[in-house]
Design an enzyme around this catalytic site. Structure first.
Site, mmCIF file in Angstrom:
data_model
loop_
_atom_site.group_PDB
_atom_site.id
_atom_site.type_symbol
_atom_site.label_atom_id
_atom_site.label_comp_id
_atom_site.label_asym_id
_atom_site.label_seq_id
_atom_site.Cartn_x
_atom_site.Cartn_y
_atom_site.Cartn_z
ATOM 1 N N ASP A 62 -36.615 -24.781 -28.223
ATOM 2 C CA ASP A 62 -37.653 -24.140 -28.453
ATOM 3 C C ASP A 62 -37.525 -23.097 -29.641
ATOM 4 O O ASP A 62 -36.694 -23.477 -30.028
ATOM 5 C CB ASP A 62 -37.474 -23.002 -27.216
ATOM 6 C CG ASP A 62 -38.548 -21.824 -27.141
ATOM 7 O OD1 ASP A 62 -39.914 -22.324 -27.415
ATOM 8 O OD2 ASP A 62 -38.358 -20.815 -26.589
ATOM 9 N N HIS A 63 -39.199 -23.045 -30.349
ATOM 10 C CA HIS A 63 -38.906 -22.353 -31.608
ATOM 11 C C HIS A 63 -38.444 -22.352 -32.857
ATOM 12 O O HIS A 63 -37.325 -22.092 -33.512
ATOM 13 C CB HIS A 63 -38.815 -21.071 -31.136
ATOM 14 C CG HIS A 63 -39.787 -20.485 -30.773
ATOM 15 N ND1 HIS A 63 -41.288 -20.128 -31.212
ATOM 16 C CD2 HIS A 63 -40.201 -19.915 -29.156
ATOM 17 C CE1 HIS A 63 -41.915 -19.295 -30.263
ATOM 18 N NE2 HIS A 63 -41.426 -19.336 -29.056
ATOM 19 N N HIS A 89 -44.117 -12.460 -26.340
ATOM 20 C CA HIS A 89 -42.498 -12.533 -25.528
ATOM 21 C C HIS A 89 -41.643 -11.577 -25.379
ATOM 22 O O HIS A 89 -41.594 -10.120 -25.875
ATOM 23 C CB HIS A 89 -41.920 -13.384 -26.961
ATOM 24 C CG HIS A 89 -41.884 -14.273 -26.985
ATOM 25 N ND1 HIS A 89 -42.462 -15.122 -28.889
ATOM 26 C CD2 HIS A 89 -41.875 -15.793 -26.807
ATOM 27 C CE1 HIS A 89 -42.322 -15.952 -28.897
ATOM 28 N NE2 HIS A 89 -42.652 -16.648 -27.296
ATOM 29 N N GLY A 90 -40.739 -11.269 -24.193
ATOM 30 C CA GLY A 90 -40.098 -10.651 -23.810
ATOM 31 C C GLY A 90 -40.994 -9.464 -22.815
ATOM 32 O O GLY A 90 -41.781 -10.082 -22.287
ATOM 33 N N HIS A 124 -46.450 -19.318 -24.227
ATOM 34 C CA HIS A 124 -45.440 -18.374 -24.468
ATOM 35 C C HIS A 124 -45.518 -16.826 -23.795
ATOM 36 O O HIS A 124 -46.397 -17.070 -23.702
ATOM 37 C CB HIS A 124 -45.611 -18.649 -25.562
ATOM 38 C CG HIS A 124 -44.947 -19.831 -26.559
ATOM 39 N ND1 HIS A 124 -43.546 -19.525 -27.295
ATOM 40 C CD2 HIS A 124 -45.381 -21.112 -26.528
ATOM 41 C CE1 HIS A 124 -43.325 -21.415 -27.710
ATOM 42 N NE2 HIS A 124 -44.262 -22.077 -27.195
ATOM 43 N N GLY A 125 -44.085 -16.685 -23.957
ATOM 44 C CA GLY A 125 -44.374 -15.107 -23.300
ATOM 45 C C GLY A 125 -44.324 -15.299 -21.781
ATOM 46 O O GLY A 125 -45.391 -14.100 -21.204
ATOM 47 N N GLY A 126 -43.888 -16.110 -20.727
ATOM 48 C CA GLY A 126 -44.583 -15.826 -19.666
ATOM 49 C C GLY A 126 -44.173 -14.465 -18.438
ATOM 50 O O GLY A 126 -44.631 -14.130 -17.696
ATOM 51 N N ASN A 173 -43.754 -21.135 -20.492
ATOM 52 C CA ASN A 173 -42.331 -20.539 -21.017
ATOM 53 C C ASN A 173 -41.948 -19.590 -20.741
ATOM 54 O O ASN A 173 -42.545 -18.925 -20.481
ATOM 55 C CB ASN A 173 -42.493 -20.179 -22.485
ATOM 56 C CG ASN A 173 -42.417 -21.922 -23.594
ATOM 57 O OD1 ASN A 173 -42.559 -22.940 -23.072
ATOM 58 N ND2 ASN A 173 -42.200 -22.243 -24.729
ATOM 59 N N THR A 177 -36.909 -14.438 -20.795
ATOM 60 C CA THR A 177 -36.518 -13.019 -20.001
ATOM 61 C C THR A 177 -36.737 -12.769 -18.983
ATOM 62 O O THR A 177 -35.369 -12.052 -18.377
ATOM 63 C CB THR A 177 -37.556 -11.792 -21.567
ATOM 64 O OG1 THR A 177 -37.392 -12.379 -22.438
ATOM 65 C CG2 THR A 177 -36.857 -10.135 -20.499
HETATM 66 P P1 13P Z 1 -40.642 -14.170 -22.340
HETATM 67 O O1 13P Z 1 -39.556 -14.166 -22.707
HETATM 68 O O2 13P Z 1 -41.376 -13.923 -22.546
HETATM 69 O O3 13P Z 1 -40.347 -15.263 -20.905
HETATM 70 O O4 13P Z 1 -40.915 -16.202 -23.352
HETATM 71 C C1 13P Z 1 -40.412 -16.988 -23.295
HETATM 72 C C2 13P Z 1 -40.860 -18.005 -24.489
HETATM 73 O O5 13P Z 1 -42.150 -17.895 -24.350
HETATM 74 C C3 13P Z 1 -39.934 -19.120 -24.816
HETATM 75 O O6 13P Z 1 -40.583 -19.804 -26.391
#
Ligand code: 13P
Length: 281
Positions: A82-83, A178-179, A206-208, A228, A231
């Site tokens: 990832d990333h 994210h987070g 992303h940032g689920g 994704n 967190t």
């Molecule tokens: P979260 O940490 O917000 O769930 O995001 C995960 C993510 O997008 C990892 O690439």
């Protein structure tokens, strides 16, 4: 079942109008918890680790464990970087047998992002691996400290980017971050709809963490095929571990390890059911 290219799982998601969950892992308990949920629900998942997390969880240790777990699972599992930020890290993951890599050039100018992703595409093709890339800027940060402002993906640029790079999955920025979100995000479903109409490539959210079930469903209906989650799994593990420690005068390592895996299992299970578009939740 088996270690599979991520592309196979995306195609399956497309066929069934669902999304495949991509769950970040940082230790053995996280891998075990995620796999337990995948096997229980008989649903393929993606195990992933982001380059910024490698300081805590080195690729040399995590990579072989994730791949071995996937090979021995009763469900199909893709193993994804990832990333990816440096080409060298992407190459290392491919050499190790990751079946998918993301190169994140989202902070680069469009043309430079295209060139960098093309190089990754070429490298991944030698391994039959899947390639994900990002356009626009997802907010928050992946643990590197500095938070990024959201910059929504332009649908026109998205079409050009996919055509020019030949990627298998496009991570979009539609107000996601994210987070943990300080307030519930207003996702730009209008932008997602426009991108989905212009681009054939499966889309990634992303940032689920912190997105509501209803928003997930809406996103899936508008072409999101991979989601994704990081967190929420880290938090769920930490919560179960701390509850366990508080419940005992003297913590036992083996019980603590089981509590960590349980925390991740619960979070992954909950999300798989949403992403499968199950109505009984
Ligand atoms: P979260 O940490 O917000 O769930 O995001 C995960 C993510 O997008 C990892 O690439």
């Amino acid at each position: 079942m088996a270690l599979v290219p991520m592309k196979v799982l995306l195609e399956n998601a497309e066929k069934n109008n669902i999304a495949v969950g991509a769950f970040s892992v940082g230790n053995m308990e996280m891998v075990m918890g995620a796999l337990a949920a995948s096997e229980e629900l008989n649903t393929p998942i993606i195990l992933q680790i982001a380059e910024v997390r490698l300081k805590n969880s080195p690729l040399e240790l995590m990579g072989p464990m994730m791949i071995s777990a996937a090979k021995n699972a009763r469900t199909d599992i893709a193993v994804h970087l990832d990333h990816g930020l440096k080409f060298e890290t992407v190459q290392k993951a491919l050499d190790m047998g990751f079946t998918s890599v993301m190169f994140d050039g989202s902070l680069l100018p469009l043309e430079e992002n295209i060139q960098a992703v093309r190089r990754v595409r070429k490298a991944a093709d030698l391994y039959g691996a899947t390639v994900e890339a990002e356009l626009g800027v997802v907010g928050g940060n992946e643990g590197e400290g500095k938070a990024h402002e959201v910059l929504c993906t332009s649908p026109d640029d998205a079409k050009l980017f996919c055509d020019e790079t030949g990627i298998d999955a496009l991570a979009v920025a539609i107000g996601n971050a994210h987070g943990n979100y300080p307030v519930l995000p207003q996702l730009r479903f209008d932008v997602l709809d426009d991108i989905n109409k212009m681009v054939e490539t499966p889309l990634v959210l992303h940032g689920g963490t912190g997105i509501t079930d209803e928003m997930f469903r809406q996103a899936i209906m508008l072409g999101i095929r991979k989601i994704n989650i990081a967190t929420a799994s880290f938090d769920s593990l930490a919560l179960r571990a701390s509850e366990y420690c508080k419940s005992r005068e003297k913590a036992n390592y083996f019980e603590l390890s089981a509590a960590e895996a349980e925390g991740v299992y619960e979070n992954v299970r909950k999300h798989i059911r949403i992403f499968n578009m199950q109505s009984d939740i």
